[in-house]
Scaffold this motif. Sequence first.
Motif, short mmCIF file in Angstrom:
data_model
loop_
_atom_site.label_atom_id
_atom_site.label_comp_id
_atom_site.label_asym_id
_atom_site.label_seq_id
_atom_site.Cartn_x
_atom_site.Cartn_y
_atom_site.Cartn_z
N ASP A 1 4.28 0.64 3.72
CA ASP A 1 4.07 1.42 2.51
C ASP A 1 3.07 0.72 1.59
N LEU A 2 2.05 1.47 1.16
CA LEU A 2 1.01 0.92 0.30
C LEU A 2 0.82 1.81 -0.92
N SER A 3 0.93 1.21 -2.10
CA SER A 3 0.64 1.92 -3.34
C SER A 3 -0.85 1.81 -3.61
N MET A 4 -1.55 2.94 -3.63
CA MET A 4 -3.00 2.93 -3.81
C MET A 4 -3.40 2.43 -5.19
N VAL A 5 -2.62 2.80 -6.20
CA VAL A 5 -2.95 2.37 -7.56
C VAL A 5 -2.88 0.86 -7.67
#
Length: 353
Positions: free
Chosen positions: A266-270
């Motif tokens: 899981d990667l948070s783009m922000v």
Amino acid sequence: MLLPAVLLAPIFVLVIYLLFETAKVSMTKVRQQFALDNAAYSQLSSTSTYLNAVAMVNGPLPYRVMLYYKDQKLNPTEVAAASGKQPISIFELFYHGGGVPSIGPDYDTGINNPPPAASQDWGLHYDPNNQEFPRGDWEKEQPREPDSETWVPVMSKSLVNDYYFPALRYGTVVIQNYLETYVRTGSIYESQTYAYQATSKNAIMFREAYYLNTNDCKKSDCARQSASQLQRYLTLSTKPFELDKVRFYASDSGLSGEHGGAINLDLSMVEMIKTKLFQFAYLDSSSRNKLRTLGRGVVLKQPFKLPRNHFNISLEQKYKPYVRNTAVLSCPRGSNNCVWPDPLPKYSVTLDP
């Protein structure tokens, strides 16, 4: 014989003056008509360029980039191989997971040749068989964005469960390339939007083109009437569809080659790239209405001044001269929306009398 000839001389002179003045009026009208046609075509060409650029980044461009992975195969696990499953491409991990759409006609693998030049429908869609996170709500003129708490997968978890896709060997590089593809696609979209807003503000290209082809108006407000008619349809607005919480998968594989199933990445783009990840852009309802009108054609009418004549007669007051045309911006769809869904970069400009 000489007297009749002398009496006819003024008539010949009058005819010459009439021909000269008629030619001046005709030349002025031709110049004004050319100026109007050139201005309308120049301004709407910037609109068609923008809409075609957005249509390209809305799927065809990232699809062609990600198709690079169609020849890089992944082997099935022992259990999957025993059930008859064959190797698949890395591209299919993303296509079947909704990470990238595909042109038609083959939606089973998503691997297709470029559409023919004369094709009027590229048939670009997400995998219709994706049951893990269907994109049906995305493929609408007004798509529904996921809420801020939802992690959106862009890969197929079921395929990663059945195929070897180790993070260190494949995953990290492929995921990085996927992110770079859509970051650059989003950057292209932003650049095209900025350029279009600059060239459409106050119908600047229309006024400039009209001014350069005539000599009877000020540069600041040249062709005011026709420019105002066209300006109301130039304020087209596209809205980017972006993701913050993006979910990838990789194989939980050990050094000995065993496969423990898919694990979430899981990667948070922000947090990671300081902005949301662009997916596509769509037209708002007001812009769709304007495009429908442009598809039918907008009538442009521009009054103009006539040069002074030797008879000191005000032709403008009597005849109110003007030039006109019908400017059409259209694509091969009845709704004239080829931006989203099913993007098709084939907007063109035509001018009718």
